[in-house]
Design a protein around this motif. Structure first.
Motif, PDB file in Angstrom:
ATOM      1  N   GLY A   1       1.484  -0.877   0.156  1.00 38.77           N
ATOM      2  CA  GLY A   1       0.094  -0.228  -0.176  1.00 38.77           C
ATOM      3  C   GLY A   1       1.448   1.605   0.180  1.00 38.77           C
ATOM      4  N   VAL A   2       1.534   1.027   0.919  1.00 38.24           N
ATOM      5  CA  VAL A   2       2.715   2.037   0.797  1.00 38.24           C
ATOM      6  C   VAL A   2       3.341   2.337  -0.425  1.00 38.24           C
ATOM      7  N   GLU A   3       3.494   1.519  -1.492  1.00 32.52           N
ATOM      8  CA  GLU A   3       4.401   2.105  -2.655  1.00 32.52           C
ATOM      9  C   GLU A   3       3.508   2.388  -3.697  1.00 32.52           C
ATOM     10  N   VAL A   4       2.001   2.070  -3.668  1.00 31.62           N
ATOM     11  CA  VAL A   4       0.836   1.884  -4.097  1.00 31.62           C
ATOM     12  C   VAL A   4       1.133   4.047  -3.806  1.00 31.62           C
ATOM     13  N   ALA A   5       0.954   4.525  -2.645  1.00 29.89           N
ATOM     14  CA  ALA A   5       0.319   5.743  -2.371  1.00 29.89           C
ATOM     15  C   ALA A   5       1.570   6.323  -3.012  1.00 29.89           C
ATOM     16  N   GLN A   6       2.891   6.316  -2.943  1.00 29.75           N
ATOM     17  CA  GLN A   6       4.072   6.727  -3.175  1.00 29.75           C
ATOM     18  C   GLN A   6       3.814   7.128  -4.697  1.00 29.75           C
ATOM     19  N   GLY A   7       3.578   6.058  -5.113  1.00 30.75           N
ATOM     20  CA  GLY A   7       3.542   6.626  -6.691  1.00 30.75           C
ATOM     21  C   GLY A   7       2.034   7.500  -7.096  1.00 30.75           C
ATOM     22  N   VAL A   8       0.852   7.424  -6.423  1.00 24.54           N
ATOM     23  CA  VAL A   8       0.335   8.026  -6.392  1.00 24.54           C
ATOM     24  C   VAL A   8       0.489   9.839  -6.470  1.00 24.54           C
ATOM     25  N   LEU A   9       1.433  10.246  -4.768  1.00 23.70           N
ATOM     26  CA  LEU A   9       1.399  10.742  -4.343  1.00 23.70           C
ATOM     27  C   LEU A   9       2.376  11.943  -5.335  1.00 23.70           C
ATOM     28  N   ALA A  10       3.326  10.744  -5.988  1.00 21.51           N
ATOM     29  CA  ALA A  10       4.487  11.564  -6.873  1.00 21.51           C
ATOM     30  C   ALA A  10       3.669  11.913  -7.970  1.00 21.51           C
TER      31      ALA A  10
ATOM     32  N   VAL B   1       1.716  18.580  -2.095  1.00 16.88           N
ATOM     33  CA  VAL B   1       1.998  17.269  -1.328  1.00 16.88           C
ATOM     34  C   VAL B   1       2.880  16.377  -1.369  1.00 16.88           C
ATOM     35  N   LEU B   2       4.051  16.931  -2.080  1.00 12.59           N
ATOM     36  CA  LEU B   2       4.906  16.525  -2.630  1.00 12.59           C
ATOM     37  C   LEU B   2       6.011  15.807  -0.929  1.00 12.59           C
ATOM     38  N   PRO B   3       5.474  17.008  -0.048  1.00 14.03           N
ATOM     39  CA  PRO B   3       6.678  16.790   0.811  1.00 14.03           C
ATOM     40  C   PRO B   3       6.042  15.284   2.101  1.00 14.03           C
ATOM     41  N   LEU B   4       5.194  14.788   1.196  1.00 14.15           N
ATOM     42  CA  LEU B   4       4.978  14.297   2.585  1.00 14.15           C
ATOM     43  C   LEU B   4       5.476  12.502   1.457  1.00 14.15           C
ATOM     44  N   VAL B   5       6.198  12.517   0.285  1.00 15.79           N
ATOM     45  CA  VAL B   5       6.698  11.623   0.234  1.00 15.79           C
ATOM     46  C   VAL B   5       7.729  10.907   0.708  1.00 15.79           C
ATOM     47  N   PRO B   6       8.966  11.416   2.038  1.00 15.68           N
ATOM     48  CA  PRO B   6       9.694  10.884   2.262  1.00 15.68           C
ATOM     49  C   PRO B   6       9.152  10.279   3.140  1.00 15.68           C
ATOM     50  N   TYR B   7       8.499  11.169   4.010  1.00 18.00           N
ATOM     51  CA  TYR B   7       7.677  10.187   5.107  1.00 18.00           C
ATOM     52  C   TYR B   7       7.335   8.681   4.814  1.00 18.00           C
ATOM     53  N   LEU B   8       7.033   8.442   3.950  1.00 19.31           N
ATOM     54  CA  LEU B   8       6.822   7.177   3.117  1.00 19.31           C
ATOM     55  C   LEU B   8       7.034   6.269   2.733  1.00 19.31           C
ATOM     56  N   ASP B   9       8.515   6.441   2.788  1.00 17.60           N
ATOM     57  CA  ASP B   9      10.179   5.991   2.584  1.00 17.60           C
ATOM     58  C   ASP B   9      10.370   5.131   3.850  1.00 17.60           C
ATOM     59  N   THR B  10      10.310   5.949   5.205  1.00 16.51           N
ATOM     60  CA  THR B  10      10.014   5.873   6.849  1.00 16.51           C
ATOM     61  C   THR B  10       9.388   4.853   6.556  1.00 16.51           C
ATOM     62  N   LEU B  11       7.765   4.885   6.458  1.00 16.76           N
ATOM     63  CA  LEU B  11       6.593   4.094   6.804  1.00 16.76           C
ATOM     64  C   LEU B  11       6.923   2.428   6.060  1.00 16.76           C
ATOM     65  N   ARG B  12       7.075   2.355   5.105  1.00 18.07           N
ATOM     66  CA  ARG B  12       7.653   1.470   4.416  1.00 18.07           C
ATOM     67  C   ARG B  12       8.243   0.198   5.301  1.00 18.07           C
ATOM     68  N   TRP B  13       9.523   0.763   5.615  1.00 20.63           N
ATOM     69  CA  TRP B  13      10.591  -0.035   5.953  1.00 20.63           C
ATOM     70  C   TRP B  13      10.163  -0.115   7.338  1.00 20.63           C
ATOM     71  N   VAL B  14       8.629   0.261   8.456  1.00 21.22           N
ATOM     72  CA  VAL B  14       8.528   0.493   8.996  1.00 21.22           C
ATOM     73  C   VAL B  14       7.712  -0.557   8.837  1.00 21.22           C
ATOM     74  N   PHE B  15       6.457  -1.150   7.598  1.00 21.30           N
ATOM     75  CA  PHE B  15       6.273  -2.329   8.039  1.00 21.30           C
ATOM     76  C   PHE B  15       6.864  -3.569   7.349  1.00 21.30           C
ATOM     77  N   ILE B  16       7.869  -3.456   6.559  1.00 27.86           N
ATOM     78  CA  ILE B  16       9.223  -4.795   6.192  1.00 27.86           C
ATOM     79  C   ILE B  16       9.619  -5.185   7.783  1.00 27.86           C
ATOM     80  N   ALA B  17       9.903  -4.079   8.419  1.00 30.86           N
ATOM     81  CA  ALA B  17      10.588  -4.041   9.420  1.00 30.86           C
ATOM     82  C   ALA B  17       9.851  -6.124  10.306  1.00 30.86           C
ATOM     83  N   LEU B  18       7.990  -5.227  10.195  1.00 30.63           N
ATOM     84  CA  LEU B  18       7.022  -5.916  10.645  1.00 30.63           C
ATOM     85  C   LEU B  18       6.547  -7.327  10.063  1.00 30.63           C
ATOM     86  N   ALA B  19       6.625  -7.353   8.937  1.00 29.84           N
ATOM     87  CA  ALA B  19       6.476  -8.614   8.727  1.00 29.84           C
ATOM     88  C   ALA B  19       8.342  -9.207   9.065  1.00 29.84           C
ATOM     89  N   LEU B  20       9.314  -8.617   8.568  1.00 35.23           N
ATOM     90  CA  LEU B  20       9.890 -10.129   8.944  1.00 35.23           C
ATOM     91  C   LEU B  20      10.000 -10.636  10.573  1.00 35.23           C
TER      92      LEU B  20
END
Length: 226
Positions: A173-182, A188-207
């Motif tokens: 979902g984060v990757e889709v949101a990044q594509g949309v926001l890009a 809304v472009l300033p929000l994009v860097p925060y999505l990278d952090t959120l994506r890594w949080v989700f990856i950590a949770l998955a692992l």
């Protein structure tokens, strides 16, 4: 409903109109050595009654024997098989105790026990018995107690895999949101860097979820819960 005893040179000569025992055929009851057949209606009536009472197939190992065949197999000189009133039935699919009880209930009087060969002889009488009785048998399919299992809602494995699944969906979902926001406006472009952090949080949770699931599975096997 019995009828006269009749002898046929071969079981194929038995007329269909006289055969009234649906669970048996003349070939099953005929002499194994010669194909000759002596039809004894009363004996057949009781054999069919036994089949109906047990509600299981009867495997007939020997029924009528011609005098020549009876001598060839070492049968007694006055064997009831030569009268067409005796049957040797396999115990492969029967409990011998239940079989004997049912056979007595339908009117068989003579019983021979052959546990080593796994069959029982029954005939119309006189009343007598011989041979060594069958040993007690264990229940063939004993019901096993089901192993202790975790309640589905409390399963550690389920929780771990569930967390991993949710986190994986979150990454997508984060990757889709990044594509949309890009492609969105610059507001809304300033929000994009925060999505990278959120994506890594989700990856950590998955692992973490995968690790929990693997550990729970190994621990269950070790404790005998799986």
């Amino acid at each position: 409903m019995s009828g006269p005893v009749r002898t046929f040179r071969h079981y194929r000569n038995v007329p269909e109109r006289v055969w009234r025992w649906p669970d048996f055929s003349p070939a099953e009851i005929a002499c194994r050595g010669t194909g000759q057949f002596k039809l004894h209606p009363e004996a057949m009536d009781r054999l069919q009654a036994l089949r109906d009472r047990l509600d299981k197939p009867l495997i007939v190992r020997s029924a009528y024997r011609s005098p020549d065949h009876n001598r060839a197999v070492g049968g007694p000189k006055a064997s009831k098989h030569m009268d067409g009133t005796a049957f040797d039935i396999s115990m492969a699919n029967h409990d011998p105790v239940a079989f004997e009880a049912a056979a007595r209930e339908v009117g068989f009087l003579g019983f021979g026990f052959y546990p080593r060969s796994n069959f029982m002889h029954v005939d119309l009488g006189p009343e007598r018995s011989w041979g060594e009785r069958f040993p007690d048998r264990a229940v063939p399919f004993a019901r096993e107690a089901p192993p202790a299992r975790e309640v589905l809602a409390q399963s550690r494995t389920l929780r771990g895999t569930g967390a991993a699944g949710v986190a994986t969906v979150g990454v997508g979902g984060v990757e889709v949101a990044q594509g949309v926001l890009a492609e969105a406006q610059s507001a809304v472009l300033p929000l994009v860097p925060y999505l990278d952090t959120l994506r890594w949080v989700f990856i950590a949770l998955a692992l973490a979820g995968i690790c929990v699931a693997v550990w729970a599975r190994i621990d269950d096997w070790r404790r005998g819960l799986r």
